[in-house]
Design an enzyme around this catalytic site. Structure first.
Site, PDB file in Angstrom:
ATOM      1  N   LEU A   1       0.872  -1.174   0.000  1.00 16.59           N
ATOM      2  CA  LEU A   1       0.000   0.000   0.000  1.00 16.59           C
ATOM      3  C   LEU A   1       0.912   1.227   0.000  1.00 16.59           C
ATOM      4  O   LEU A   1       1.980   1.211   0.619  1.00 16.59           O
ATOM      5  CB  LEU A   1      -0.882   0.045   1.260  1.00 16.59           C
ATOM      6  CG  LEU A   1      -2.006  -0.976   1.407  1.00 16.59           C
ATOM      7  CD1 LEU A   1      -2.716  -0.759   2.748  1.00 16.59           C
ATOM      8  CD2 LEU A   1      -3.009  -0.882   0.268  1.00 16.59           C
ATOM      9  N   ASP A   2       0.493   2.280  -0.675  1.00 15.72           N
ATOM     10  CA  ASP A   2       1.255   3.523  -0.604  1.00 15.72           C
ATOM     11  C   ASP A   2       1.330   3.999   0.840  1.00 15.72           C
ATOM     12  O   ASP A   2       0.418   3.741   1.648  1.00 15.72           O
ATOM     13  CB  ASP A   2       0.588   4.621  -1.448  1.00 15.72           C
ATOM     14  CG  ASP A   2       0.635   4.316  -2.934  1.00 15.72           C
ATOM     15  OD1 ASP A   2       1.449   3.479  -3.339  1.00 15.72           O
ATOM     16  OD2 ASP A   2      -0.162   4.922  -3.677  1.00 15.72           O
ATOM     17  N   LYS A   3       2.394   4.699   1.144  1.00 16.16           N
ATOM     18  CA  LYS A   3       2.573   5.235   2.497  1.00 16.16           C
ATOM     19  C   LYS A   3       1.371   6.071   2.927  1.00 16.16           C
ATOM     20  O   LYS A   3       0.919   6.019   4.074  1.00 16.16           O
ATOM     21  CB  LYS A   3       3.847   6.081   2.541  1.00 16.16           C
ATOM     22  CG  LYS A   3       4.144   6.707   3.890  1.00 16.16           C
ATOM     23  CD  LYS A   3       5.435   7.521   3.840  1.00 16.16           C
ATOM     24  CE  LYS A   3       5.728   8.183   5.188  1.00 16.16           C
ATOM     25  NZ  LYS A   3       6.971   8.998   5.134  1.00 16.16           N
TER      26      LYS A   3
ATOM     27  N   ARG B   1      -5.072   6.405  -7.733  1.00 18.48           N
ATOM     28  CA  ARG B   1      -4.747   7.832  -7.659  1.00 18.48           C
ATOM     29  C   ARG B   1      -4.659   8.451  -9.052  1.00 18.48           C
ATOM     30  O   ARG B   1      -5.194   9.535  -9.308  1.00 18.48           O
ATOM     31  CB  ARG B   1      -3.445   8.028  -6.889  1.00 18.48           C
ATOM     32  CG  ARG B   1      -3.516   7.517  -5.470  1.00 18.48           C
ATOM     33  CD  ARG B   1      -2.141   7.373  -4.821  1.00 18.48           C
ATOM     34  NE  ARG B   1      -1.506   8.666  -4.601  1.00 18.48           N
ATOM     35  CZ  ARG B   1      -0.333   8.816  -3.996  1.00 18.48           C
ATOM     36  NH1 ARG B   1       0.325   7.741  -3.562  1.00 18.48           N
ATOM     37  NH2 ARG B   1       0.182  10.009  -3.818  1.00 18.48           N
TER      38      ARG B   1
END
Length: 338
Positions: free
Chosen positions: A146-148, A263
């Site tokens: 997962l992205d930060k 995103r």
């Protein structure tokens, strides 16, 4: 010399032949990946050289980089001298909210702002902290990322068999991963599928970026990867001022798992995710963070995960509620503007 357990050796230890016995945690792994893990700090070129030279043996026999290891195999590792590394910053032990756990798998609810692993300027992440908190665990590996900036459900395998089984599911698109995303503007309910190829590249700032490639005439169209996101409008939220187009709370289920997929897809459609520091509306993000609402994170949350259990074959449907700061923002946006 009796076989030694398959554990890492410090870079400063005397170089000598080692005999490593493969345990459950390493079964099924390729030889090259096994050695890269064992010989921490060794250049990959060195690892492949000692394999090609025949200095590495499995059960006294010659082997290749793609040889698969089995439980009980004895791997001969020749003497390798590694330069001493400077001391790394201490990794604080940390447990994360557990959504599901058994002897095969852990699913945690990752907070926003925490990386899943160290690298790219980040000293450590979820996996390193969890390993530090559970020193007795023989095997802990990330199943996916997962992205930060993204919160929500994150899978960690406790056995190599579970890791490969779950990653096969992800690769074959047999999992259901659904995210809650708040975007600016009114998303058209008829727009249910975003099927736009994505291309990764490194920008002039040295950062990793992703862009949509909707046009086959694009010079890099052949390098872009097909990416599919299914979008459902869960709630339309009014704007706070006459010039404000409002917001849309979306459920986004990804059929492919590309870097920054949701995103970039949503931003490409003209509806960037609220708080997205990379692809979002920077002025709007700043206004939200500094205004009365004080919302200073990205509103993207991995809220539901549907997978087949790697051992039992049962379908697991796991959920993580929206974080309090996201619920607070939604409650504020639902109230009539003053």
């Amino acid at each position: 010399m009796p076989p030694a357990p398959a554990v890492s050796e410090s870079a400063s230890a005397p170089a000598q032949v080692r005999l490593l016995t493969v345990d459950d945690g390493s079964a099924g792994q390729r030889l090259d990946n096994f050695l890269i893990r064992e010989l921490k700090g060794a250049p990959k070129t060195l690892v492949y050289r000692i394999i090609r030279s025949g200095e590495v043996r499995i059960n006294k026999g010659r082997c290749s980089a793609d040889s698969r290891l089995e439980v009980g195999d004895v791997v001969r590792v020749p003497p390798v001298r590694l330069a001493e590394k400077p001391a790394e910053p201490a990794i604080p032990a940390r447990e994360f909210p557990i959504v599901f756990e058994d002897e095969h798998l852990i699913v945690v609810d990752k907070p926003a702002g925490v990386a899943v692993h160290g690298g790219s300027g980040v000293s450590f992440g979820v996996i390193e902290q969890l390993r530090r908190a559970r020193p007795q665990a023989k095997f802990l590996e990330l199943v996916h990322r997962l992205d930060k900036e993204t919160s929500g459900l994150l899978m960690i395998a406790k056995k190599r068999s579970a890791l490969t089984h779950l990653q096969d599911q992800l690769r074959d698109r047999e999992t259901g991963k659904t995210y809650a995303a708040l975007v600016s503007g009114a998303w058209a309910k008829s727009r249910k599928v975003v099927d736009v190829p994505l291309l990764k590249f490194v920008g002039s700032d040295g950062e990793r970026w992703v862009r949509a490639v909707p046009n086959l005439g694009d010079p890099q169209a052949d390098q872009a990867k097909r990416s599919i996101s299914l979008v459902k409008v869960m709630e339309a939220l009014p704007g706070r001022t006459p010039d404000d187009a409002g917001y849309s709370l979306l459920d986004v289920t990804i059929k492919t798992g590309r870097t920054h997929q949701i995103r970039v897809h949503l931003a490409h459609e003209g509806h960037p995710i609220v708080g997205d520091p990379k692809y979002g509306d920077f002025e709007a993000n700043r206004a939200l963070a500094r205004g009365a609402l004080r919302f200073d994170r990205m509103f993207l949350h991995a809220r539901q995960l549907r997978v087949t259990h790697p051992a039992t074959g049962q379908t697991l449907t796991l959920n993580a509620p929206l974080p309090p700061e996201c619920e607070t923002l939604l409650a504020a946006l639902r109230r009539p503007a003053p």
